[in-house]
Every structure is written in structure tokens, then in C-alpha cells.
Design a protein around this motif. Structure first.
Motif, mmCIF file in Angstrom:
data_model
loop_
_atom_site.group_PDB
_atom_site.id
_atom_site.type_symbol
_atom_site.label_atom_id
_atom_site.label_comp_id
_atom_site.label_asym_id
_atom_site.label_seq_id
_atom_site.Cartn_x
_atom_site.Cartn_y
_atom_site.Cartn_z
ATOM 1 N N ASP A 1 -11.976 -90.869 90.370
ATOM 2 C CA ASP A 1 -10.888 -91.826 90.153
ATOM 3 C C ASP A 1 -9.612 -91.170 89.644
ATOM 4 O O ASP A 1 -8.513 -91.673 89.902
ATOM 5 C CB ASP A 1 -11.327 -92.906 89.167
ATOM 6 C CG ASP A 1 -12.490 -93.729 89.698
ATOM 7 O OD1 ASP A 1 -12.720 -93.685 90.923
ATOM 8 O OD2 ASP A 1 -13.171 -94.384 88.893
ATOM 9 N N HIS A 2 -9.731 -90.065 88.918
ATOM 10 C CA HIS A 2 -8.546 -89.471 88.288
ATOM 11 C C HIS A 2 -8.262 -88.069 88.804
ATOM 12 O O HIS A 2 -7.216 -87.814 89.426
ATOM 13 C CB HIS A 2 -8.724 -89.446 86.758
ATOM 14 C CG HIS A 2 -8.954 -90.797 86.169
ATOM 15 N ND1 HIS A 2 -7.955 -91.742 86.039
ATOM 16 C CD2 HIS A 2 -10.094 -91.371 85.682
ATOM 17 C CE1 HIS A 2 -8.452 -92.846 85.499
ATOM 18 N NE2 HIS A 2 -9.744 -92.644 85.274
ATOM 19 N N LEU A 3 -9.192 -87.151 88.558
ATOM 20 C CA LEU A 3 -8.952 -85.765 88.949
ATOM 21 C C LEU A 3 -8.842 -85.633 90.462
ATOM 22 O O LEU A 3 -7.921 -84.971 90.975
ATOM 23 C CB LEU A 3 -10.091 -84.879 88.420
ATOM 24 C CG LEU A 3 -9.916 -83.370 88.620
ATOM 25 C CD1 LEU A 3 -8.659 -82.873 87.905
ATOM 26 C CD2 LEU A 3 -11.143 -82.625 88.097
ATOM 27 N N GLY A 4 -9.770 -86.249 91.186
ATOM 28 C CA GLY A 4 -9.712 -86.161 92.643
ATOM 29 C C GLY A 4 -8.450 -86.786 93.212
ATOM 30 O O GLY A 4 -7.857 -86.263 94.167
ATOM 31 N N HIS A 5 -8.011 -87.903 92.629
ATOM 32 C CA HIS A 5 -6.797 -88.575 93.103
ATOM 33 C C HIS A 5 -5.566 -87.694 92.913
ATOM 34 O O HIS A 5 -4.723 -87.563 93.825
ATOM 35 C CB HIS A 5 -6.627 -89.891 92.351
ATOM 36 C CG HIS A 5 -5.401 -90.647 92.736
ATOM 37 N ND1 HIS A 5 -5.270 -91.315 93.933
ATOM 38 C CD2 HIS A 5 -4.223 -90.827 92.070
ATOM 39 C CE1 HIS A 5 -4.078 -91.881 94.003
ATOM 40 N NE2 HIS A 5 -3.421 -91.595 92.876
ATOM 41 N N ASP A 6 -5.455 -87.068 91.738
ATOM 42 C CA ASP A 6 -4.290 -86.216 91.472
ATOM 43 C C ASP A 6 -4.292 -84.977 92.353
ATOM 44 O O ASP A 6 -3.239 -84.549 92.860
ATOM 45 C CB ASP A 6 -4.266 -85.796 90.000
ATOM 46 C CG ASP A 6 -3.782 -86.925 89.102
ATOM 47 O OD1 ASP A 6 -3.098 -87.818 89.609
ATOM 48 O OD2 ASP A 6 -4.102 -86.912 87.894
ATOM 49 N N SER B 1 -3.985 -82.927 86.070
ATOM 50 C CA SER B 1 -5.371 -82.650 86.452
ATOM 51 C C SER B 1 -6.000 -81.604 85.529
ATOM 52 O O SER B 1 -7.167 -81.723 85.128
ATOM 53 C CB SER B 1 -5.437 -82.168 87.899
ATOM 54 O OG SER B 1 -4.954 -83.162 88.772
ATOM 55 N N THR B 2 -5.205 -80.583 85.183
ATOM 56 C CA THR B 2 -5.713 -79.541 84.289
ATOM 57 C C THR B 2 -6.049 -80.114 82.915
ATOM 58 O O THR B 2 -7.105 -79.805 82.333
ATOM 59 C CB THR B 2 -4.682 -78.419 84.146
ATOM 60 O OG1 THR B 2 -4.368 -77.875 85.434
ATOM 61 C CG2 THR B 2 -5.214 -77.302 83.253
ATOM 62 N N THR B 3 -5.173 -80.966 82.424
ATOM 63 C CA THR B 3 -5.425 -81.586 81.110
ATOM 64 C C THR B 3 -6.658 -82.483 81.143
ATOM 65 O O THR B 3 -7.500 -82.457 80.240
ATOM 66 C CB THR B 3 -4.199 -82.399 80.679
ATOM 67 O OG1 THR B 3 -3.050 -81.547 80.622
ATOM 68 C CG2 THR B 3 -4.422 -83.026 79.309
ATOM 69 N N ARG B 4 -6.774 -83.271 82.205
ATOM 70 C CA ARG B 4 -7.912 -84.171 82.314
ATOM 71 C C ARG B 4 -9.226 -83.381 82.469
ATOM 72 O O ARG B 4 -10.249 -83.752 81.898
ATOM 73 C CB ARG B 4 -7.725 -85.111 83.502
ATOM 74 C CG ARG B 4 -8.749 -86.238 83.545
ATOM 75 C CD ARG B 4 -8.426 -87.169 84.684
ATOM 76 N NE ARG B 4 -7.141 -87.812 84.514
ATOM 77 C CZ ARG B 4 -6.931 -88.897 83.766
ATOM 78 N NH1 ARG B 4 -7.947 -89.436 83.100
ATOM 79 N NH2 ARG B 4 -5.731 -89.432 83.683
ATOM 80 N N LEU B 5 -9.184 -82.287 83.242
ATOM 81 C CA LEU B 5 -10.379 -81.469 83.409
ATOM 82 C C LEU B 5 -10.783 -80.824 82.088
ATOM 83 O O LEU B 5 -11.980 -80.782 81.740
ATOM 84 C CB LEU B 5 -10.129 -80.391 84.465
ATOM 85 C CG LEU B 5 -11.299 -79.441 84.745
ATOM 86 C CD1 LEU B 5 -12.502 -80.215 85.273
ATOM 87 C CD2 LEU B 5 -10.874 -78.367 85.748
ATOM 88 N N ARG B 6 -9.815 -80.354 81.331
ATOM 89 C CA ARG B 6 -10.108 -79.750 80.030
ATOM 90 C C ARG B 6 -10.718 -80.770 79.073
ATOM 91 O O ARG B 6 -11.683 -80.479 78.352
ATOM 92 C CB ARG B 6 -8.837 -79.152 79.433
ATOM 93 C CG ARG B 6 -9.072 -78.445 78.101
ATOM 94 C CD ARG B 6 -7.839 -77.662 77.665
ATOM 95 N NE ARG B 6 -6.661 -78.516 77.551
ATOM 96 C CZ ARG B 6 -5.620 -78.465 78.372
ATOM 97 N NH1 ARG B 6 -5.616 -77.598 79.379
ATOM 98 N NH2 ARG B 6 -4.588 -79.268 78.208
ATOM 99 N N ASN B 7 -10.185 -81.986 79.082
ATOM 100 C CA ASN B 7 -10.735 -83.032 78.205
ATOM 101 C C ASN B 7 -12.157 -83.429 78.625
ATOM 102 O O ASN B 7 -13.012 -83.687 77.778
ATOM 103 C CB ASN B 7 -9.829 -84.254 78.235
ATOM 104 C CG ASN B 7 -8.477 -83.997 77.598
ATOM 105 O OD1 ASN B 7 -8.335 -83.096 76.752
ATOM 106 N ND2 ASN B 7 -7.464 -84.750 78.000
ATOM 107 N N THR B 8 -12.373 -83.478 79.947
ATOM 108 C CA THR B 8 -13.713 -83.826 80.422
ATOM 109 C C THR B 8 -14.734 -82.784 80.010
ATOM 110 O O THR B 8 -15.835 -83.111 79.539
ATOM 111 C CB THR B 8 -13.710 -83.974 81.946
ATOM 112 O OG1 THR B 8 -12.764 -84.981 82.328
ATOM 113 C CG2 THR B 8 -15.098 -84.359 82.456
#
Length: 316
Positions: A138-143, A177-184
């Protein structure tokens, strides 16, 4: 009487002995002593009312035979003792059967709890997988998809202003995307140590004891239940070494094969004050049997603890 002892026949069959003895008394007076067998048989089956007619018959037949009277009296005493002994034995066997049944029921409940635990673990794992999948889709793939499309559009645009806008859009999407991946990844990182890292932490905290730890095999195949058991074994062994041994070195080996996991803890101590297993070791042995494994202790050459557990196959 011999047939009745050897085979299971009706209790009233002792009446046959009584009839035979009475029939032979006129021809063989010694057959009168055979009535004692009938008295004994009546006693062990609880037919106390038969004592009186049989005893009266014996006294009437030989009123002055004190040996016969004393023999009859002893037969009553022994029969009464045997009756109560058999009754207590049956009660004890019944109690033991109930305890054995309760033990089997407890083992069944334990296995059901383990199965339920596996199901809960599987459900939690599937839930976490679905959450990560939704997060990435929903988020990383979309970005990332949007960034790819912007780069493709950037290659086709001739207008410098539009190209610069597309490039900025790519930077924003990649940064997000980088920020979201790091948080995940940060959220997936466990707060406490688990598995082999937990065992290494226990060894590191064992100072001033010198403990050498090494492991072989794919530790990812070990279930969480087995890790909890291995952790408890390691803690108990290190505690026993520090309390009851003069060891200067302790070796810890963890071996994982395709079918089982084995934890071996051995020190070079020569003093072992505690020669019997305490409640901690006995509890661990019970837990190991619950997991269909084993835990053994040897004090012949230092302190040796070996825990072997089967690998729990993951249910697909």
C-alpha cells in the motif's frame, strides 16, 4: 479350590467343596477338616453367615476334638485377614487406576495445549506477514512504482521545467520510501534477544565464570518452545556451576540437525556438593518429556547437562 484360584469362575462354586466334604464325612472322618476350606472360601468372598452352620456341623460331628475347633478358629482368623487384605488391595488398585487415568488425561491436556500454542503461533505469524505485505504494497510499493513512472516520463519530456518537476517528484518518493522502509525494519526488530542471541547474552552475563559458547547447524529451524527450554537449561546449568562446582571453564555446545537440537553444557570442576537433582532439574526434565525430548545429568567428570529436543515441524 485350585481351579478357582487359577481360573475366574463364580464365587458360589465353593459350595461344591462343602457338599463333597459333607458327603465324604461318613466314610472318611478326616474329610471333616476339609470344611475349613469352605470356611476360608466363604470368608474371602464375604459370606460371613456361612461360618455358623459349618462351625456347628464340625463341633457336632466331633464335640471333643479340640484340634478341629482350634483349626476352625484359625481358619476364620486367616480368612478374615485375607478378606480385608484383598479388599484393601482392590481399593488400592482402583486408586492407582484412577491416578493413572488422571495422569494420562493430564498428558493429553498438555499435548492439546502445545497444539493450541502451535496454532496461535502460526496465526500470529500469518497475521504479521499479512501486515507487512499490506505495508509494503500500500505504501512502499506505491511510491516505488510512482518513482519508476516518473523516471520513464523524465526520459521522454523535452521541457526542462517539466523534467525538473518530475525529477523532484522522484526524489520525494524515493526519500519517503526509504524512510518508510527504515521504520518498517525498525518495527520488526525485536526489543529483547531471542534464539541463539539470547543464549549468547546469557553466556556473556555469566561473568566471572569463563563460558565458551559455540553452535552448529541452522538455528532458524528451532521453534520458540524449544528456545525457551534451552534458555532455561542454560540458566539452570550456569547457576549450578556457580553454586556447587569449582570449575574454571564451562563449554556450551548447541548442535542443530535436520531432526533434533542438542544443547550440551560441560565444566571441568572436581567438586560437586550437590549429588542429587533439585527441583529445578526435575522440572526441566518434565518439560523436556512434554516436548518429547530428554534431559540428562552426569557428575562423573565435572558437571554435564545434555538436553535433546526434536525439531517441531512447522505446519503449512
Amino acid at each position: 479350590m485350585s481351579i478357582r484360584i487359577r481360573f475366574s469362575i463364580t464365587k458360589w462354586s465353593f459350595l461344591i467343596e462343602l457338599i463333597l466334604c459333607i458327603a465324604f464325612i461318613p466314610y472318611f472322618p478326616f474329610a471333616l477338616y476339609g470344611l475349613a476350606i469352605a470356611i476360608f472360601e466363604a470368608a474371602i468372598v464375604g459370606k460371613w453367615w456361612l461360618f455358623f452352620p459349618i462351625t456347628i456341623l464340625m463341633i457336632v460331628s466331633h464335640p471333643l476334638d479340640l484340634t478341629l475347633i482350634w483349626y476352625s478358629f484359625l481358619t476364620v482368623i486367616v480368612g478374615n485377614f485375607t478378606y480385608h487384605s484383598m479388599k484393601e488391595r482392590k481399593q488400592l488398585e482402583k486408586t492407582l487406576d484412577m491416578e493413572r487415568k488422571e495422569k494420562y488425561e493430564l498428558e493429553r491436556i498438555k499435548m492439546e495445549l502445545l497444539d493450541a500454542y502451535f496454532e496461535v503461533e502460526k496465526a500470529a505469524e500469518l497475521k504479521e506477514r499479512n501486515r507487512i505485505s499490506r505495508e509494503l504494497h500500500d505504501h512502499l510499493g506505491h511510491d516505488l512504482t510512482g518513482a519508476l513512472l516518473a523516471i520513464q516520463a523524465y526520459e521522454q519530456v523535452d521541457n526542462e521545467k517539466q523534467a525538473h518537476g518530475l525529477l523532484e517528484q522522484v526524489k520525494i518518493r524515493l526519500s519517503r520510501s526509504t524512510t518508510r522502509l527504515r521504520n518498517t525494519v525498525h518495527n520488526l526488530t525485536p526489543v529483547t534477544y531471542i534464539g541463539v542471541e539470547r543464549l549468547q547474552r546469557i553466556v556473556a552475563d555469566a561473568e566471572p565464570l569463563f563460558v565458551e559458547f559455540k553452535y552448529n547447524g541452522n538455528v532458524d529451524n528451532v521453534s520458540s518452545q524449544s528456545w525457551m527450554m534451552l534458555e532455561a537449561c542454560l540458566k539452570e546449568a550456569i547457576t549450578n556451576v556457580s553454586k556447587y562446582s569449582n570449575a574454571t571453564k564451562t563449554e556450551v555446545e548447541l548442535d542443530v540437525t535436520e531432526t533434533l537440537v542438542r544443547l550440551k553444557i560441560h565444566d571441568n570442576g572436581t567438586v560437586t556438593k550437590k549429588s542429587v537433582n533439585g527441583s529445578g532439574i526435575r522440572s526441566l526434565q518434565l518439560r523436556a518429556r512434554t516436548l518429547k525430548g530428554s534431559l540428562t545429568i552426569d557428575r562423573q567428570n565435572g558437571y554435564l547437562l545434555v538436553c535433546v529436543l526434536p525439531l517441531q515441524r512447522r505446519r503449512e
